[in-house]
Design a protein around this motif. Sequence first.
Motif, PDB file in Angstrom:
ATOM      1  N   THR A 175      -4.007 -90.573 -33.730  1.00 37.84           N
ATOM      2  CA  THR A 175      -4.751 -90.065 -32.495  1.00 37.84           C
ATOM      3  C   THR A 175      -6.236 -90.081 -32.463  1.00 37.84           C
ATOM      4  O   THR A 175      -6.928 -90.637 -31.800  1.00 37.84           O
ATOM      5  CB  THR A 175      -4.164 -88.767 -32.058  1.00 37.84           C
ATOM      6  OG1 THR A 175      -2.631 -88.760 -31.764  1.00 37.84           O
ATOM      7  CG2 THR A 175      -4.835 -88.402 -30.607  1.00 37.84           C
ATOM      8  N   CYS A 190      -8.270 -92.877 -30.776  1.00 40.08           N
ATOM      9  CA  CYS A 190      -9.056 -92.543 -29.573  1.00 40.08           C
ATOM     10  C   CYS A 190     -10.554 -92.710 -29.700  1.00 40.08           C
ATOM     11  O   CYS A 190     -11.255 -93.003 -28.985  1.00 40.08           O
ATOM     12  CB  CYS A 190      -8.560 -90.865 -29.385  1.00 40.08           C
ATOM     13  SG  CYS A 190      -7.231 -90.541 -28.595  1.00 40.08           S
ATOM     14  N   GLU A 227      -3.714 -81.294 -29.383  1.00 40.84           N
ATOM     15  CA  GLU A 227      -3.339 -82.229 -28.238  1.00 40.84           C
ATOM     16  C   GLU A 227      -1.978 -82.390 -28.223  1.00 40.84           C
ATOM     17  O   GLU A 227      -1.406 -82.931 -29.255  1.00 40.84           O
ATOM     18  CB  GLU A 227      -4.088 -83.623 -28.512  1.00 40.84           C
ATOM     19  CG  GLU A 227      -5.602 -83.486 -28.413  1.00 40.84           C
ATOM     20  CD  GLU A 227      -6.183 -83.526 -26.818  1.00 40.84           C
ATOM     21  OE1 GLU A 227      -5.459 -83.612 -26.030  1.00 40.84           O
ATOM     22  OE2 GLU A 227      -7.407 -83.211 -26.707  1.00 40.84           O
ATOM     23  N   TRP A 243       0.700 -88.092 -27.979  1.00 40.74           N
ATOM     24  CA  TRP A 243       0.310 -88.867 -29.209  1.00 40.74           C
ATOM     25  C   TRP A 243       0.859 -90.340 -28.980  1.00 40.74           C
ATOM     26  O   TRP A 243       1.896 -90.465 -28.136  1.00 40.74           O
ATOM     27  CB  TRP A 243       1.404 -88.357 -30.381  1.00 40.74           C
ATOM     28  CG  TRP A 243       1.123 -89.241 -31.546  1.00 40.74           C
ATOM     29  CD1 TRP A 243       0.390 -89.084 -32.711  1.00 40.74           C
ATOM     30  CD2 TRP A 243       2.049 -90.419 -31.838  1.00 40.74           C
ATOM     31  NE1 TRP A 243       0.597 -90.073 -33.539  1.00 40.74           N
ATOM     32  CE2 TRP A 243       1.576 -90.807 -33.162  1.00 40.74           C
ATOM     33  CE3 TRP A 243       3.085 -91.255 -31.152  1.00 40.74           C
ATOM     34  CZ2 TRP A 243       1.941 -91.958 -33.685  1.00 40.74           C
ATOM     35  CZ3 TRP A 243       3.479 -92.205 -31.699  1.00 40.74           C
ATOM     36  CH2 TRP A 243       3.085 -92.611 -32.923  1.00 40.74           C
ATOM     37  N   ARG A 293      -4.151 -89.357 -26.150  1.00 44.39           N
ATOM     38  CA  ARG A 293      -4.099 -87.962 -25.557  1.00 44.39           C
ATOM     39  C   ARG A 293      -3.477 -87.748 -24.243  1.00 44.39           C
ATOM     40  O   ARG A 293      -3.147 -86.615 -24.029  1.00 44.39           O
ATOM     41  CB  ARG A 293      -5.568 -87.290 -25.611  1.00 44.39           C
ATOM     42  CG  ARG A 293      -6.157 -87.358 -27.206  1.00 44.39           C
ATOM     43  CD  ARG A 293      -7.606 -87.084 -27.096  1.00 44.39           C
ATOM     44  NE  ARG A 293      -8.635 -87.723 -26.514  1.00 44.39           N
ATOM     45  CZ  ARG A 293      -9.841 -87.826 -26.202  1.00 44.39           C
ATOM     46  NH1 ARG A 293     -10.274 -86.489 -26.321  1.00 44.39           N
ATOM     47  NH2 ARG A 293     -10.580 -88.576 -25.452  1.00 44.39           N
TER      48      ARG A 293
END
Length: 241
Positions: A100, A104, A226, A229, A232
Amino acid sequence: MSWIDGPLLGFDTETTGIDVDADRIVSAALVRRDASGTHVRTWLLDPGVDIPEAASAIHGITTQYARANGEPAALALNELASVLAEAIAAGVPVVAYNATFDLCILDAELRRHGLATLAERLGRDVVPVIDPLVLDRAADRYRSGKRKLVDLCAFYDITDTGRLHTADVDVVATLDVLAAIVVRYPDLGALALGPLHEHQVTAHRAWAEGFNAWRTSKGLTGPGAEIGWPDRRILVDQSAD
């Protein structure tokens, strides 16, 4: 044959910090592992901002070095994303430890420079992704101790790790840890890539909800883990339960 036999494309970044929305990528590595061997490609970026001393102390890249030797960020990011998207479109799974974060921060950087994100390049979600951290945490939920990459290298007896916190070294270690996980838990290797991806979505969500509940029970404040996965976002079909 199992997906563990390849091809696999490992991915890692070194950054100016841990805020995926505000921090910048300083270096990145893609490591393709297939029947022909292990093939490494790296990028050094000039992130356009100062690299904090605390970050330089971890990955060894200073502001001065990045400015003198790094590619313009937009050029490197576009090249990196193009190679990733091409591989994913061809069905090659991306392997990333704590995926992630890397996915991200890459998307945030691409948007910052006016470039298409991975999902936009693919025209769909970024699938399949394989995250050894998620797999290990789900398979051995109650094992005590930390689960950083260095910890899993020790647990799975991965000894030839070189200098961790260098993007290409981290990727090779991540691929080695993944192979060791599949040896220990062969049912994971028997799954098709689609079900394996969905297993991780579900497993990560279960872990995050449990972790956040524990934080609440201890009176801890802040955002917690968070739920989504490797993105987010929480997709509708993943939150219907």
